[in-house]
Design a protein around this motif. Sequence first.
Motif: not given
Length: 251
Positions: A100-123
Amino acid sequence: MQASQSTAQSTVDPAEVAKFEAMAAEWWDPNGKFKPLHMLNPCRLDYITSQIAAEFNRDLTSDAPFEGLRLLDIGCGGGLLSEPMARLGATVVGADAAGGNLPVAQVHAQQSGLEIDYRHTTAEDMAAAGEQFDVVLNMEVVEHVAEPLRYLTACQQLLKSGGLHLCSTINRNPKSFAMAIVGAEFVMRWLPKGTHEWHKFITPDELVALLEKSGMTPVDRKGFVFNPIAWSWSISARDLSVNYVTASTKP
């Protein structure tokens, strides 16, 4: 967003994940449920950037000092650390077991013009897949997992040889109970009640022992100290009584 197939045995505690998913939409509100992290973030970033710069001989005054470094922000939440790392030039993967955290992170990164590979996964799943990073940020996560040693071993496996692991958590003593639980959850109401469980807190000596058992070499530890008069955080070489951070390398 890459969904995780749970191939490796996970140390994720589902109850802990649910707590943070419930707060997901508030990640970027500096006065919301994550106010303590927003307040602490400049202090955390100061420590993180100085440790990475020292370890990889980078000049923080240059335009993209972390260019060429692959960095994992494990337990990335809404991206409060992933974004500044990307701005400094690192290739960033942000991973979180709380989808549930990741859509928030993805939208904010897009708004900030940043490319970040966000993944729903574990270490554990990333380690099983053979992923490798120069830097692993592991901030305020280890006190929420079911098996700290197995989790830290996965973090060690994610590091390239000579890689840097930065891990912060909360000490376990009467002062940390008073400040991190009574103060933050009940008095200031910065966090929902039940966010932290005192018995899961880890002392600095315990964390150093766990890091060594996982195959890492601890090289530094500092405290993050809150001053209620100045209403600000600072880094201390001596006071590790509540919040603290460690730096370790992979031989």
